[in-house]
Design a protein around this motif. Structure first.
Motif, PDB file in Angstrom:
ATOM      1  N   HIS A  32      75.871  86.793  16.524  1.00 59.25           N
ATOM      2  CA  HIS A  32      75.348  88.149  16.717  1.00 59.25           C
ATOM      3  C   HIS A  32      75.507  88.660  18.150  1.00 59.25           C
ATOM      4  O   HIS A  32      75.325  89.855  18.382  1.00 59.25           O
ATOM      5  CB  HIS A  32      73.886  88.282  16.287  1.00 59.25           C
ATOM      6  N   GLU A  33      75.816  87.795  19.104  1.00 60.72           N
ATOM      7  CA  GLU A  33      75.990  88.278  20.474  1.00 60.72           C
ATOM      8  C   GLU A  33      77.434  88.714  20.682  1.00 60.72           C
ATOM      9  O   GLU A  33      78.362  87.919  20.504  1.00 60.72           O
ATOM     10  CB  GLU A  33      75.622  87.190  21.478  1.00 60.72           C
ATOM     11  N   PRO A  34      77.656  89.984  21.050  1.00 56.67           N
ATOM     12  CA  PRO A  34      79.031  90.476  21.196  1.00 56.67           C
ATOM     13  C   PRO A  34      79.719  89.904  22.428  1.00 56.67           C
ATOM     14  O   PRO A  34      79.078  89.600  23.434  1.00 56.67           O
ATOM     15  CB  PRO A  34      78.844  91.993  21.314  1.00 56.67           C
ATOM     16  N   ARG A  83      81.901  90.091  17.216  1.00 57.15           N
ATOM     17  CA  ARG A  83      80.668  89.359  16.919  1.00 57.15           C
ATOM     18  C   ARG A  83      80.917  88.430  15.748  1.00 57.15           C
ATOM     19  O   ARG A  83      81.560  88.805  14.771  1.00 57.15           O
ATOM     20  CB  ARG A  83      79.532  90.317  16.528  1.00 57.15           C
TER      21      ARG A  83
END
Length: 274
Positions: free
Chosen positions: A134-136, A145
């Motif tokens: 979920h962290e770009p 992501r």
């Protein structure tokens, strides 16, 4: 971005080696192929290319499709049909950054990134970057992501790609059942192009030892066994995500010949400009 579907098949591909089923014969008649899964994404603004999953058919795909070798790669999970083509990097690259997730899988006691580091430690020109789901992060000028999906017993991830300048978005479900977590569904939503795992039609569930699950209101199974979406499940997901265009991928030769090449089931070599 230009998206090229290098490989649209499951673990055996279509035609399957040694198979004379009607679907494999039809593929030969049509001169189409579904090699093992892989997607090429070219950022025309930067001239860079990104490979999503390293198919065992890497050599064949890059010899037959008019795409450049990638500047970086992503790996969604460690099944051989998505990872083992990385061995083709030998002698081809001066440097190939490979991006994967950092979550330790209870089934393997390693993260996807850790497995790649261990398994391909002899490829000194391959570097591995680990990321939190979920962290770009930015690679090849695109915002990327990894999002968790449902592919037991291994951890597996879908991918969201967005062009920060044009807003174009491509979502890939990865190998998954219909039971994708809500936060991942939210991340995958509203794509210009959705590439959705749809290994077989729902009718094939009667032949699976586990049958099907995640049935819709009409009782149609949206998951084949426990690991992959059915065609009907993938189309229901596409509607839920409000995808502008959907291509069904990771397809097995178990589709009946009369259905196997109908829309929106993809074949190798399709290209989409977003």
């Amino acid at each position: 971005m230009r998206v090229t579907l290098l490989g649209t098949g499951d673990t055996t591909g279509t035609p399957t080696v040694g198979c004379d089923c009607a679907t494999c014969e039809r593929a030969r008649e049509l001169d189409v192929e579904r090699s093992r899964f892989s997607v090429h994404v070219r950022n025309d603004r930067t001239g860079e290319s990104l490979l999503i999953d390293c198919s065992p058919d890497f050599r064949h795909q890059f010899l037959t499709q008019e795409v450049p070798l990638p500047d970086a790669a992503l790996v969604t999970h460690i099944h051989f049909d998505h990872l083992d083509g990385l061995g083709n990097a030998y002698r081809l690259f001066d440097d190939l950054p490979v991006h994967a997730t950092n979550v330790v899988d209870p089934a393997t006691d390693e993260s996807v990134a850790g497995t790649i580091r261990r398994k391909y430690d002899y490829l000194d020109r391959v570097s591995v970057a680990a990321h939190t789901p979920h962290e770009p992060f930015r690679v090849c000028g695109l915002d990327v992501r990894f999002v968790p999906v449902d592919h037991p017993p291994l951890l597996c991830y879908g991918v969201v790609l967005e062009d920060p300048e044009t807003g174009a978005k491509c979502s890939l479900t990865g190998d998954t059942s219909f039971g994708i977590p809500d936060d991942s569904r939210a991340a995958l939503a509203d794509p210009d192009l959705l590439l959705a795992d749809a290994i077989v039609p729902a009718s094939s569930c009667e032949h699976h030892p586990q049958g099907g699950k995640h049935r819709n209101d009409a009782g149609v199974p949206r998951t084949f066994g426990s690991k992959h979406m059915t065609r009907e499940g993938a189309l229901d997901l596409a509607a839920e995500l409000d995808a502008d265009r959907t291509r069904l991928v990771h397809l097995a030769h178990y589709y009946p010949a009369g259905e196997a090449f109908a829309e929106p089931l993809a074949v190798d070599g399709e290209t989409y400009d977003l």
